[in-house]
Motif scaffolding. Structure first.
Motif, PDB file in Angstrom:
ATOM      1  N   PHE A 153      -0.214   4.014  -2.231  1.00  0.00           N
ATOM      2  CA  PHE A 153      -1.092   5.149  -2.505  1.00  0.00           C
ATOM      3  C   PHE A 153      -2.533   4.781  -2.163  1.00  0.00           C
ATOM      4  O   PHE A 153      -2.902   3.601  -2.168  1.00  0.00           O
ATOM      5  N   SER A 154      -3.312   5.809  -1.856  1.00  0.00           N
ATOM      6  CA  SER A 154      -4.672   5.552  -1.384  1.00  0.00           C
ATOM      7  C   SER A 154      -5.611   6.664  -1.836  1.00  0.00           C
ATOM      8  O   SER A 154      -5.190   7.815  -2.005  1.00  0.00           O
ATOM      9  N   ASN A 209       0.840  -1.204   0.000  1.00  0.00           N
ATOM     10  CA  ASN A 209       0.000   0.000   0.000  1.00  0.00           C
ATOM     11  C   ASN A 209       0.874   1.252   0.000  1.00  0.00           C
ATOM     12  O   ASN A 209       1.341   1.689   1.048  1.00  0.00           O
ATOM     13  N   ASP A 264      -6.996  -1.951   0.376  1.00  0.00           N
ATOM     14  CA  ASP A 264      -6.147  -0.799   0.018  1.00  0.00           C
ATOM     15  C   ASP A 264      -4.781  -1.177  -0.549  1.00  0.00           C
ATOM     16  O   ASP A 264      -3.879  -0.340  -0.624  1.00  0.00           O
ATOM     17  N   LEU A 265      -4.588  -2.431  -0.955  1.00  0.00           N
ATOM     18  CA  LEU A 265      -3.333  -2.833  -1.595  1.00  0.00           C
ATOM     19  C   LEU A 265      -3.396  -2.434  -3.070  1.00  0.00           C
ATOM     20  O   LEU A 265      -4.353  -2.756  -3.777  1.00  0.00           O
ATOM     21  N   ASP A 266      -2.370  -1.707  -3.526  1.00  0.00           N
ATOM     22  CA  ASP A 266      -2.397  -1.035  -4.823  1.00  0.00           C
ATOM     23  C   ASP A 266      -2.592  -2.044  -5.957  1.00  0.00           C
ATOM     24  O   ASP A 266      -1.749  -2.924  -6.169  1.00  0.00           O
ATOM     25  N   GLN A 308      -8.791  -1.806  -5.132  1.00  0.00           N
ATOM     26  CA  GLN A 308      -7.737  -2.232  -4.215  1.00  0.00           C
ATOM     27  C   GLN A 308      -8.300  -3.141  -3.119  1.00  0.00           C
ATOM     28  O   GLN A 308      -9.215  -2.758  -2.402  1.00  0.00           O
TER      29      GLN A 308
HETATM   30 CA   LIG Z   1      -3.457   1.540  -1.534  1.00  0.00          CA
END
Ligand SMILES: [Ca+2]
Ligand SMILES: [Ca+2]
Ligand SMILES: [Ca+2]
Ligand SMILES: [Ca+2]
Length: 871
Positions: free
Chosen positions: A168-169, A166, A238-240, A235
């Motif tokens: 970016f979010s 992760n 939230d894993l890119d 995601q």
């Molecule tokens: Ca992310």
């Protein structure tokens, strides 16, 4: 899937990419020893280890100095490494395992400040082509592969193609038309905001070159797992999410992962989160004819491996007697254009094994699953099978050791590649506890005891499988299963002219297996080759090819059909049971029959020998008995009754019947709306919308009903979620129900794992804990603040009515002490949630953590009911 801390990584540039780019076609001579030909995967047994939690062979690499290492904290690195695995290869081999699957050894994001969780598990890559500094060096990885190959064993590497860590979010907002808007980059401890490995370092959509490169899907976190577009392109936790449709991404993934096969000698891949990538991706990943970076199967072929196994993770569980999720898994192995992944993990079987062996669900549910997986899956023999893994509660967290032994026996005698998760052989109950004394949850001791009871048991069970290919290559036929509850399950394995018979009794009482139609001729000798208690006995097929056996509690027995026949046992005693006239039975009822040559019979219902009544036979050779139906709560279930002579081991024909008892409401209570703020009134929900916006922990109404000694508790909730396809039909909430049952046992006041005690003068005897993915029942025996109590089966039956927002738990009279009524029973229900253990409570809420308290001491209770006393 329940989003446990899935993960991410960090720092210095490595030359691995340059090396990857130089993929060569021929295999140089020096590598030849590194490469071995593919085995027949059907005959393998896999041991699964988490690198960080297995053994620490080199303490110098434990702490990389960014605060990411702390073996007291389960969220951080513990110090395990590749050198540790290599020095324990003989421990693994000693079990009988023939292959080792390791969690991803590649460089990870080490810490995610937002989720306060680390990348010790390996699923948060920042460089797919480089070994993580905690785990050692490329040379040490080669050392592991060489050590395995030297012993005739194989190496399975876990790989991730769906995401990086992760970095970016869009947690603050997302504009589908402008990926640059609202994006937030997440620096690691060294200040890096991107993976180090090209092209995955192009992760800033505000940079026009990065945006054009389209390495990522520029999407927010998945909130609706039913939405295919979200599932494939958003995601996960939230894993890119990698743009796996982009040829540049495909090329880089083939290059990165082909390198491990070529340079290290990896023999197979386990592919993480396969369901979050379109199936067609895998055709390219495995079979691309790209001249520079060919598909993995082609890379493997050039190293002499003509059958490179790749099995995907599809974390989907089916409801009982249902295979919709199995079909989704099958779709990743085959489509209209042919083969995709050669294999997938068999999650549906995992679910049913736990339901039946740990939770005491009817054995017919497993009988059905055994047959269904042979129909739904094209090649179930190559699908890894398991009873638990690193992402789920351990079998022993909710099931007993005798139950675990049975479940493992099932793995070893059914098609599939059995996988043993590290620690199973040492009786571990905590999911990711370390095997080595310096690691998290080890209790300060090493756990490599080759004399432990489960290590020795697994040696025997694996030896059974590997000793006869009828188990690894045969086809199962289920011969007997019980729809009414725990009890007998019997199946035959047949491979060409070889036959084996496997019989288990999942009940905690002796069971009668009557009139089993073996499909073998009378007089056939069955040679006993395995028994869980270690003393197999031969058996002889009786008249009509039938076999009747008395099975001790939790028995597990295996016979091999021999060519030998003897005269079948004969007897002048005969028993007869008359057909049951009633079409619909609403209470207790009578059965009758005749007996010749016996002075009494046992009337056995649903195989329960311990509960069977001894009935005298009168001078005219007649007998009659009353059938107690107080425990029979499901009108759809066919119950089974038979007369048995324990003196002569003779059974009558069996009869079946259905029972439909009336339920009476015993309590009907409103719970205040909007009081889902914990005991202090200040708790807040996790910030993820499934909790914060929906408020699924608020209990609105409780209804308790009884039918004889059976109990039903219906909870109506403010909202009911099922975003993660939970097999129990609801998620984002865990229920813990406490029952005080007069006369059952002493009882306890402590509420395990919740930092609380039950209110008032209540003392609980039974504790029911269920979320979308787990369902367990405990007695208060041994219960403490940290111990859930002793597992009891069967667990509750769970029914969900989405429209009415109700979850209903039904417990049979058999676990409630078989009292004639429920008078005096007390019921108390609470809500919280479970991820990898109870979800945290901290000062400020996080995406997966509750806020407004201190989880080390404040009660883990969001809403609760009054203590309801039944009249
Ligand atoms: Ca992310
Ligand atoms: Ca280490
Ligand atoms: Ca994806
Ligand atoms: Ca409420």
């Amino acid at each position: 899937m329940p989003p446990f801390g899935r993960s991410l990584r960090r720092r210095a540039w490595s030359p691995a990419w340059a090396l990857v780019a130089a993929v060569v076609v021929a295999v140089p001579q020096a590598w030849a020893a590194r490469h071995v030909s593919s085995p027949d995967w059907r005959d393998q047994v896999i041991y699964f280890a988490m690198v960080d939690r297995f053994d620490d062979g080199d303490p110098r690499n434990d702490d990389q100095g960014t605060g990411e290492y702390d073996p007291r904290d389960g969220a951080k690195y513990s110090g395990g490494d590749l050198a540790g695995l290599t020095r324990r290869v003989d421990y693994i081999r000693g079990l009988g395992a023939t292959a080792l699957w390791i969690t991803p050894p590649v460089a990870n994001r080490w810490w995610d400040p937002g989720t306060r969780y680390g990348g010790y598990h390996g699923y948060w890559a920042e460089d797919f082509g480089r070994i993580d500094a905690h785990f050692g060096t490329l040379a040490e990885y080669r050392g592991l592969a060489d050590a395995l190959h030297a012993r005739g064993m194989y190496l399975v590497q876990d790989v991730v193609v769906n995401h990086t860590g992760n970095f970016f979010s869009y947690a603050g907002g997302w504009d589908p038309h402008d990926p640059a808007a609202h994006v937030r980059l997440i620096p690691d401890a060294s200040g890096r905001t991107a993976p180090t490995q090209p092209p995955f370092d192009r992760n800033d959509p505000r940079d026009p070159a990065d945006l054009r490169a389209a390495i990522y899907h520029w999407t927010p976190a998945i909130t609706d797992y039913h939405d295919d577009r979200q599932r494939l392109t958003y995601q996960l936790a939230d894993l890119d999410d990698l743009n796996t449709e982009n040829p540049a991404v495909r090329d880089a993934l083939r290059a990165s992962y082909g390198m491990w096969v070529r340079e290290v000698g990896v023999d197979a891949f386990r592919i993480d989160t396969a369901l979050y990538v379109p199936p067609a991706f895998f055709r390219d990943f495995l079979h691309s004819s790209d001249p520079v970076h060919p598909g993995i199967a082609e890379v493997a072929r050039r190293t002499g491996r003509d059958d490179f196994l790749a099995f995907g993770e599809g974390f989907l569980l089916d409801k009982a007697y249902d295979d919709r999720q199995s079909r989704r898994i099958a779709a990743y192995m085959r489509d209209e254009k042919g083969r995709l992944l050669p294999s997938m993990l068999d999650f549906p079987l995992y679910g049913t094994l736990n339901d039946v062996f740990a939770r005491g669900r009817p054995t017919a549910e497993l009988g059905w699953r055994i047959g269904d997986r042979m129909r739904v899956f094209a090649d179930p023999w190559r699908m890894p099978t398991f009873v638990d893994n690193h992402d789920v509660a351990r079998f022993l967290a909710g099931g007993s050791e005798p139950a675990l032994k049975q479940a493992l026996l099932a793995l070893m005698t059914l098609p599939g590649i059995p996988v043993v998760w590290q620690g199973t052989e040492q009786g571990f109950t905590e999911s990711r506890a370390a095997m080595f004394k310096g690691g998290f949850g080890s209790g300060g001791a090493d756990h490599f005891d080759v004399t432990s009871p489960l290590y020795r048991y697994l040696q025997r069970a694996i030896s059974l499988r590997r000793g006869d290919r009828v188990f690894s290559r045969g086809t199962p036929t289920v011969l007997r299963a019980d729809a009414a509850g725990p009890g007998v399950l019997a199946w035959r394995m047949r491979d060409r002219d070889q036959d084996a018979l496997v019989v288990v009794n999942t009940a905690e009482h002796a069971a009668l297996l009557d009139n089993l139609a073996t499909g073998l001729p009378a007089g056939h000798v069955l040679h006993g080759i395995f028994a869980i208690d270690g003393t197999p006995r031969d058996a002889i097929v009786g008249a009509g090819g039938r076999l009747s056996l008395v099975l001790p509690p939790r028995a597990g027995l295996v016979w091999k059909a021999t060519a030998r026949t003897v005269r079948p046992p004969s007897s002048s005693t005969t028993l007869q049971l008359e057909p049951i006239p009633q079409a619909r039975i609403t209470g207790d009822f009578d059965v009758q029959g005749r007996a010749h040559g016996a002075d009494h019979v046992l009337v056995v219902v649903d195989g329960d020998l311990a509960g069977a009544r001894r009935i005298p036979v009168d001078a005219g050779g007649r007998w009659h008995a009353r059938i107690d139906t107080a425990s029979m709560t499901d009108a759809t279930v066919a119950h089974h009754v038979v007369a048995w002579s324990d003196t002569y081991a003779i059974a009558s024909e069996a009869r079946t019947f259905h029972v439909e008892r009336a339920w009476t409401t015993l309590a009907d209570v409103d719970d205040p709306a909007g009081d889902d703020h914990g005991p202090t009134g200040r708790y807040t929900y996790p910030t993820e919308p499934g909790w914060r916006d929906a408020r699924p922990l608020d209990i609105e109404h409780v209804r308790v009903a009884g039918a004889g000694g059976a109990l039903r508790v219906e909870l109506r909730m403010h909202a009911l979620q099922d975003a993660w396809n939970p097999p129990n039909g609801f998620d984002h909430v865990a229920f813990v129900l406490f029952l005080q049952v007069p006369g059952l046992c002493d009882g306890a006041t402590v509420m395990p794992l919740q930092n609380a005690n039950v209110p008032g003068d209540m003392r609980w005897n039974l504790r029911l804990r269920a979320d979308g993915f787990s369902n367990a029942l405990f007695s208060s025996s041994g219960a403490s603040a940290t111990n859930e109590g002793a597992p009891v089966s069967p667990a509750a039956d769970i029914a969900v009515d989405k429209a009415r927002r109700t979850v209903t738990f039904t417990l049979p009279a058999s676990v409630l002490g078989k009292a004639a009524s429920l008078s005096g029973v007390k019921v108390y229900a609470t809500t919280w949630d479970i991820g990898d253990g109870p979800r945290p409570l901290q000062a400020e809420a996080g995406p997966w953590a509750f806020g407004g308290g201190d989880g080390t001491r404040d009660p883990l209770v969001m809403d609760d009911t009054a203590v309801i006393a039944l009249p």
